[in-house]
Scaffold this motif. Sequence first.
Motif, short mmCIF file in Angstrom:
data_model
loop_
_atom_site.label_atom_id
_atom_site.label_comp_id
_atom_site.label_asym_id
_atom_site.label_seq_id
_atom_site.Cartn_x
_atom_site.Cartn_y
_atom_site.Cartn_z
N GLU A 79 0.85 -1.19 0.00
CA GLU A 79 0.00 0.00 0.00
C GLU A 79 0.88 1.24 0.00
O GLU A 79 1.76 1.40 0.85
N ASN A 133 -4.51 4.86 -2.40
CA ASN A 133 -5.72 5.43 -1.81
C ASN A 133 -6.30 6.49 -2.73
O ASN A 133 -5.61 7.42 -3.13
N GLU A 135 -7.95 1.92 -3.43
CA GLU A 135 -8.66 1.84 -2.16
C GLU A 135 -9.59 3.03 -2.04
O GLU A 135 -9.15 4.17 -2.08
N ASP A 159 -11.87 0.57 1.75
CA ASP A 159 -10.99 0.90 2.87
C ASP A 159 -11.83 1.26 4.11
O ASP A 159 -12.97 1.68 3.97
N LYS A 213 -11.30 -4.02 3.44
CA LYS A 213 -10.25 -3.82 4.44
C LYS A 213 -10.89 -3.53 5.80
O LYS A 213 -11.58 -2.51 5.95
CA CA Z 1 -5.83 2.67 2.74
#
Ligand code: CA
Length: 278
Positions: free
Chosen positions: A58, A116, A148, A178, A199
């Motif tokens: 990530e 993200n 995400e 997320d 997540k």
């Molecule tokens: Ca994230």
Amino acid sequence: AKQSGQNHFQFYVASIDRQIRERRQMEKDLSQALSRHEFHLVYQPQISLETRRVVGAEALLRWQHSEHGLIPPDIFIPVAEASGAIVPIGQWVLEQACWQAATWAREGMPLRVAVNLSAVQLRQESIVDDVLDTLKRHKIPAGRLELEVTETSFMTNLTDAVGKLHRLHRAGISIAVDDFGTGYSSLTYLKKMPVQHLKIDKQFIQDLLINEEDTRIANTIIDLGRSLNLTVVAEGVETPEQEYYLSQRGCKVAQGYLFSKPLLPRDFETFVQTFHAQ
Ligand code: CA
Ligand code: C2E
Ligand code: CA
Ligand code: CA
């Protein structure tokens, strides 16, 4: 008493005024941070609990401010979202992460990189083309990129978000929800969205096995993932007990300080080599 109340009030006004000035200053600094090369990315490994291999990374943004030092993303991202600066900054993140994924692939480490994507970015008309264009320029297969998104991204305009995520998914990009469980989780959007990963937010993992409610919420998300055929990723895994519980319970991927903090690219490469050599 009246006197002190007044003083208190004046202090309060002064502090609000200061907050407004500081925020304006931060907006101004943020608008210049890209051209001043003040951003960099760190990467946190995502570990398969089944194979104990690093399955992804990530990308997390860091801002090294010339005067104030390192400013945490939880502080500056909301400001960048409100001012709109997140759009060029987010494009830079995407660019940088794709460049990194391409470089790692060339060096024999073809990992999936997760980026993200802010709700503000998803609302941009050109976002799908921008993402696909970035992949093309760096010549990386779409399967190498994961986006995400948070539940709040779906709220302002569900149809618009569904359409865009479908286009990205059809191109081969995987989508992760997320911070799952912290927002307005709804089974309706999970059904509509082309989502492959959930997540579990670290707030539920932190007190796993200590707090009964958090444990039940984590269990529920894992079961939901299984029944909808989604890979569940646990974030913020810090102890072997948490890892053991999660893997027994059927959670497939984990991320957290137990394995590694987010790392600079060079250190990330070393981490992967050492971890796989174990
Ligand atoms: Ca994230
Ligand atoms: P997030 O996407 O939920 O990222 C997870 C956060 O948990 C990261 O904080 C990570 O460093 C931290 N973390 C990872 N493992 C552990 C652990 O074991 N224990 C604990 N206590 N924390 C752990 P970070 O890097 O400070 O980022 C905070 C948030 O800022 C992110 O939360 C994300 O919402 C946002 N963010 C970061 N980079 C970007 C970006 O490039 N674009 C956008 N739009 N948002 C970003
Ligand atoms: Ca999270
Ligand atoms: Ca978050």
